[in-house]
Design a protein around this motif. Structure first.
Motif, PDB file in Angstrom:
ATOM      1  N   THR A 111     -16.535   2.865   6.271  1.00 46.15           N
ATOM      2  CA  THR A 111     -15.428   2.663   6.883  1.00 46.15           C
ATOM      3  C   THR A 111     -14.882   1.409   7.045  1.00 46.15           C
ATOM      4  O   THR A 111     -14.184   0.761   7.836  1.00 46.15           O
ATOM      5  CB  THR A 111     -15.822   2.959   8.767  1.00 46.15           C
ATOM      6  OG1 THR A 111     -16.542   1.854   8.944  1.00 46.15           O
ATOM      7  CG2 THR A 111     -16.633   4.141   8.685  1.00 46.15           C
ATOM      8  N   SER A 112     -14.622   0.868   5.836  1.00 46.03           N
ATOM      9  CA  SER A 112     -14.253  -0.365   5.907  1.00 46.03           C
ATOM     10  C   SER A 112     -12.937  -0.463   4.906  1.00 46.03           C
ATOM     11  O   SER A 112     -12.441  -1.590   4.292  1.00 46.03           O
ATOM     12  CB  SER A 112     -15.157  -1.573   4.611  1.00 46.03           C
ATOM     13  OG  SER A 112     -15.383  -0.757   3.542  1.00 46.03           O
ATOM     14  N   GLU A 113     -12.074   0.232   5.252  1.00 45.12           N
ATOM     15  CA  GLU A 113     -10.673   0.657   4.721  1.00 45.12           C
ATOM     16  C   GLU A 113      -9.841  -0.401   5.537  1.00 45.12           C
ATOM     17  O   GLU A 113      -9.969  -0.302   6.891  1.00 45.12           O
ATOM     18  CB  GLU A 113     -10.201   1.930   4.647  1.00 45.12           C
ATOM     19  CG  GLU A 113     -10.865   2.811   3.740  1.00 45.12           C
ATOM     20  CD  GLU A 113     -10.467   4.183   3.694  1.00 45.12           C
ATOM     21  OE1 GLU A 113      -9.201   4.321   3.836  1.00 45.12           O
ATOM     22  OE2 GLU A 113     -11.227   5.146   3.376  1.00 45.12           O
ATOM     23  N   PHE A 114      -8.626  -0.875   5.029  1.00 48.81           N
ATOM     24  CA  PHE A 114      -7.777  -1.762   5.687  1.00 48.81           C
ATOM     25  C   PHE A 114      -6.362  -1.091   5.388  1.00 48.81           C
ATOM     26  O   PHE A 114      -6.072  -0.568   4.478  1.00 48.81           O
ATOM     27  CB  PHE A 114      -7.943  -3.078   5.597  1.00 48.81           C
ATOM     28  CG  PHE A 114      -8.751  -3.861   6.114  1.00 48.81           C
ATOM     29  CD1 PHE A 114      -8.693  -4.388   7.410  1.00 48.81           C
ATOM     30  CD2 PHE A 114      -9.986  -3.762   5.367  1.00 48.81           C
ATOM     31  CE1 PHE A 114      -9.965  -5.017   7.912  1.00 48.81           C
ATOM     32  CE2 PHE A 114     -11.174  -4.542   5.961  1.00 48.81           C
ATOM     33  CZ  PHE A 114     -11.046  -5.298   7.174  1.00 48.81           C
ATOM     34  N   ASN A 115      -5.503  -1.104   6.728  1.00 43.72           N
ATOM     35  CA  ASN A 115      -4.135  -0.852   6.248  1.00 43.72           C
ATOM     36  C   ASN A 115      -3.394  -2.120   6.256  1.00 43.72           C
ATOM     37  O   ASN A 115      -3.487  -3.107   7.363  1.00 43.72           O
ATOM     38  CB  ASN A 115      -3.352   0.011   7.613  1.00 43.72           C
ATOM     39  CG  ASN A 115      -4.108   1.539   7.364  1.00 43.72           C
ATOM     40  OD1 ASN A 115      -4.481   1.879   6.348  1.00 43.72           O
ATOM     41  ND2 ASN A 115      -3.903   2.253   8.404  1.00 43.72           N
ATOM     42  N   THR A 116      -2.415  -2.386   5.443  1.00 46.07           N
ATOM     43  CA  THR A 116      -1.803  -3.658   5.393  1.00 46.07           C
ATOM     44  C   THR A 116      -0.880  -3.859   6.448  1.00 46.07           C
ATOM     45  O   THR A 116      -0.205  -3.005   6.785  1.00 46.07           O
ATOM     46  CB  THR A 116      -0.883  -3.698   4.062  1.00 46.07           C
ATOM     47  OG1 THR A 116      -1.806  -3.430   2.983  1.00 46.07           O
ATOM     48  CG2 THR A 116      -0.168  -4.840   3.864  1.00 46.07           C
ATOM     49  N   GLY A 117      -1.082  -4.977   7.018  1.00 46.86           N
ATOM     50  CA  GLY A 117      -0.345  -5.562   8.415  1.00 46.86           C
ATOM     51  C   GLY A 117      -0.424  -4.544   9.518  1.00 46.86           C
ATOM     52  O   GLY A 117       0.393  -4.504  10.240  1.00 46.86           O
ATOM     53  N   ALA A 118      -1.713  -3.903   9.560  1.00 43.60           N
ATOM     54  CA  ALA A 118      -1.734  -2.981  10.781  1.00 43.60           C
ATOM     55  C   ALA A 118      -3.428  -2.920  10.995  1.00 43.60           C
ATOM     56  O   ALA A 118      -4.062  -3.588  10.564  1.00 43.60           O
ATOM     57  CB  ALA A 118      -1.341  -1.398  10.362  1.00 43.60           C
ATOM     58  N   MET A 119      -3.663  -2.043  12.049  1.00 41.21           N
ATOM     59  CA  MET A 119      -4.970  -1.921  12.610  1.00 41.21           C
ATOM     60  C   MET A 119      -5.392  -0.351  12.051  1.00 41.21           C
ATOM     61  O   MET A 119      -4.276   0.519  12.262  1.00 41.21           O
ATOM     62  CB  MET A 119      -4.981  -2.085  14.113  1.00 41.21           C
ATOM     63  CG  MET A 119      -6.565  -1.723  14.654  1.00 41.21           C
ATOM     64  SD  MET A 119      -6.519  -2.438  16.318  1.00 41.21           S
ATOM     65  CE  MET A 119      -5.379  -1.158  17.195  1.00 41.21           C
TER      66      MET A 119
END
Length: 105
Positions: A9-17
């Motif tokens: 579950t280590s995905e990130f959305n740029t500039g977001a949560m």
């Protein structure tokens, strides 16, 4: 028993949560994994009910936020708070946190 692999579950959305609900069916607690991009704030908020929460930093750095507090937070740090107490997080690097809420909301 249930095993959750947090590395999945280590995905990130740029500039977001981005959030993943890991345990959402227990009548006793809820565990949520939030991934917060650098510079993003998980807004300070509270809930009008009794209970407690914890916020564990899995990766990254930033701050635990309260109504007037700004407490440094890094990997391995754990905040414990009443649910009624204002709480939030500011990520200064990409940050992964694990939030436990009891009882679940």
């Amino acid at each position: 028993m249930k095993t959750i692999h947090l590395t999945a579950t280590s995905e990130f959305n740029t500039g977001a949560m981005k959030s993943y609900f890991l345990v959402d069916d227990s009548p006793f607690f809820k565990i949520i994994n939030f991934n917060i991009d650098a510079g993003v704030t998980f807004p300070v908020h509270s809930h009008d009910l009794d209970g407690e929460l914890s916020i564990l930093v899995l990766e990254g750095e930033g701050y635990f936020l309260g109504e007037k507090d700004r407490i440094p937070a890094k990997k391995g740090d754990l905040l414990i708070s009443e649910i009624r107490e204002p709480h939030g997080v500011l990520a200064t690097t990409q940050m992964r946190i694990l939030v436990t809420i009891a009882p679940p909301i």
